[in-house]
Design an enzyme around this catalytic site. Structure first.
Site, mmCIF file in Angstrom:
data_model
loop_
_atom_site.group_PDB
_atom_site.id
_atom_site.type_symbol
_atom_site.label_atom_id
_atom_site.label_comp_id
_atom_site.label_asym_id
_atom_site.label_seq_id
_atom_site.Cartn_x
_atom_site.Cartn_y
_atom_site.Cartn_z
ATOM 1 N N LYS A 45 51.877 -50.841 6.869
ATOM 2 C CA LYS A 45 50.489 -51.263 7.133
ATOM 3 C C LYS A 45 50.443 -52.133 8.396
ATOM 4 O O LYS A 45 51.488 -52.543 8.915
ATOM 5 C CB LYS A 45 49.948 -52.031 5.924
ATOM 6 C CG LYS A 45 50.685 -53.329 5.615
ATOM 7 C CD LYS A 45 50.314 -53.859 4.242
ATOM 8 C CE LYS A 45 51.216 -54.982 3.813
ATOM 9 N NZ LYS A 45 50.604 -56.265 3.708
ATOM 10 N N ARG A 149 45.765 -62.139 -7.170
ATOM 11 C CA ARG A 149 45.055 -61.531 -6.048
ATOM 12 C C ARG A 149 44.482 -60.217 -6.569
ATOM 13 O O ARG A 149 43.465 -60.229 -7.228
ATOM 14 C CB ARG A 149 46.032 -61.357 -4.866
ATOM 15 C CG ARG A 149 45.371 -61.144 -3.539
ATOM 16 C CD ARG A 149 46.374 -61.123 -2.391
ATOM 17 N NE ARG A 149 47.356 -60.045 -2.507
ATOM 18 C CZ ARG A 149 48.296 -59.784 -1.579
ATOM 19 N NH1 ARG A 149 48.390 -60.525 -0.502
ATOM 20 N NH2 ARG A 149 49.150 -58.782 -1.738
ATOM 21 N N TYR A 274 46.682 -76.600 31.766
ATOM 22 C CA TYR A 274 45.449 -77.216 31.256
ATOM 23 C C TYR A 274 45.760 -78.505 30.506
ATOM 24 O O TYR A 274 46.718 -78.565 29.722
ATOM 25 C CB TYR A 274 44.742 -76.270 30.290
ATOM 26 C CG TYR A 274 44.064 -75.105 30.965
ATOM 27 C CD1 TYR A 274 43.043 -75.299 31.901
ATOM 28 C CD2 TYR A 274 44.429 -73.799 30.653
ATOM 29 C CE1 TYR A 274 42.426 -74.223 32.507
ATOM 30 C CE2 TYR A 274 43.806 -72.718 31.259
ATOM 31 C CZ TYR A 274 42.808 -72.938 32.186
ATOM 32 O OH TYR A 274 42.196 -71.878 32.786
ATOM 33 N N MET A 322 45.476 -68.404 28.385
ATOM 34 C CA MET A 322 45.100 -67.078 27.884
ATOM 35 C C MET A 322 46.112 -66.003 28.308
ATOM 36 O O MET A 322 46.470 -65.126 27.534
ATOM 37 C CB MET A 322 43.706 -66.705 28.393
ATOM 38 C CG MET A 322 43.165 -65.421 27.798
ATOM 39 S SD MET A 322 41.567 -64.957 28.482
ATOM 40 C CE MET A 322 40.499 -66.209 27.795
#
Ligand SMILES: Cc1ncc(COP(=O)(O)O)c(C=O)c1O
Length: 387
Positions: A45, A149, A274, A322
């Protein structure tokens, strides 16, 4: 989700996740070795935990079946040509998925009675099926033995199996399964209790039983049932709090790299990135690596987190941007623009980075973004070429 790279793409700069199919196959063999009497649902998955679902299915084609979370993932595998059984761990998300599940010959986990009501309604809408199309649906009943769950209560199992039996031959119940909540902690008292509850149900209702995920099958003999469901260990990640991947003879299937795109000499007291959170204690070489939080390298990764350049460890400095991170190159003074930097994988266990970040190997592997290109060896990239 990381995307597959063509050989031409691989020549372009930026983050690459090098996938080693031989490591996937080795790790599958480790499952066989640890649970020699079990059949294996290889859990692929979430794009095979970030490794590329279709390519992972090809590499792991000796598994007895594949497990994914959702119907859409299972259909992707069928479109790829996968012929093995495919188990959908969440089962249908709504009744409308039953047409596709039938057409795709999917094996559905049934974890709640609402799913059974949808199946009953679906069968009521079908014309009498041709014998060769039977069963229309294959089902594993999931029992909640303590995970809290998904899963039906143990007390509901007999009644649900009776109702499902009444739907034969359109529906075939192929097994009982449960999921362990604390298998990663080998001493946890809940695990034997969960295993015993599941075994007792399987003794009362003779059906194939599936308990163990990676941690379960490695650390808990009673979780090595008719079928096991390994995920993380196939990718070379340790599932156990108490063992390293290397200690379990698991090989990392992914090595994440990106090149140095700048090497600078910054003066003493210069700040980096930053927020100017890192101040150079002396004049020093600083590298800039083309990877950032938009690629899936976590923004809150702390300074000091290691990466590998020319076989040497060098620490992250300053904030993750980023698209870029900065690295202190004092341990690798010869480092040059274009050098590949390993963020995790061969030589730098992903668990070490996860511990720094305060997360788990699973999350780092499966959160890589679409900008990261997945590189499987092709005839033009020999397996040994991965950095
Ligand atoms: C129901 C179920 N079985 C098996 C697995 C595989 O677990 P692991 O990756 O820890 O082996 C998962 C993963 O989350 C799961 O949800």
């Amino acid at each position: 989700m990381a995307t597959s790279a063509t050989p031409d793409d691989q020549r372009l700069s930026g983050p690459l996740a090098w996938i080693d199919p031989a490591a996937l196959r080795h790790n599958l063999a480790r499952v066989h070795q640890a649970a020699p009497h079990s059949r294996i649902w290889a859990v692929i998955k979430a794009n095979a935990y970030g490794h590329g679902m279709e390519q992972a299915a090809d590499a792991l084609d000796r598994a007895d079946g594949f497990a994914v979370a959702r119907v859409a993932e299972a259909l992707r595998l069928r479109r790829h040509g996968v012929r093995q059984p495919i188990l959908v761990l969440e089962g249908i998300g709504d009744g409308a998925e039953l047409d596709a599940a039938t057409a795709g010959r999917l094996t559905l986990v049934l974890h709640d009675s609402w799913q059974l009501e949808q199946i009953v309604a679906f069968l009521g809408r079908q014309p009498a099926p041709l014998a060769e199309r039977l069963p229309l649906l294959r089902v594993w009943l999931k029992v909640d033995t303590g995970m809290g769950r998904l899963g039906v209560a143990a007390s509901a199992v007999a009644g649900l199996l009776e109702r499902l039996a009444a739907l034969a031959p359109a529906v075939a119940v192929e097994g009982l399964m449960t999921h362990l909540a604390n298998a990663d902690d080998p001493g946890h008292a809940l695990t034997p209790a969960q295993c015993e509850q599941a075994h007792a149900l399987a003794a009362r209702h003779p059906l194939p039983l599936s308990i163990g995920n990676s941690a379960g099958l490695l650390a808990h003999p009673r979780a090595r049932t008719d079928w096991v469901r390994p995920g993380i260990m196939l990718y070379g990640g340790t599932p156990l709090l108490t063992a390293t991947a290397a200690g379990l003879d698991l090989r990392p299937a992914m090595t994440l790299t990106s090149p140095l795109i700048a090497v600078r000499t910054l003066r003493r007291d210069a700040t980096v990135g930053y927020g100017s959170s890192y101040r150079c204690p002396e004049e020093m070489p600083v590298g800039i690596v083309a990877i950032g939080y938009a690629d899936g390298y976590p923004r809150h990764t702390p300074g000091g987190t290691p990466m590998l350049i020319r076989g040497q460890r060098a620490p992250l400095i300053g904030r993750v941007s980023m698209d870029m991170i900065a690295v202190d190159l004092r341990t690798v003074p010869a480092a040059a623009v274009g050098d590949p930097v390993t963020l995790w994988g061969a030589g730098l266990p992903v668990e070490e980075i996860a511990a720094q970040v305060g997360t788990i190997n699973y999350e780092l592997l499966c959160r890589l973004s679409a900008r990261v290109r997945l590189c499987y060896p092709t005839p033009t990239t020999a397996p040994g070429q991965t950095p």
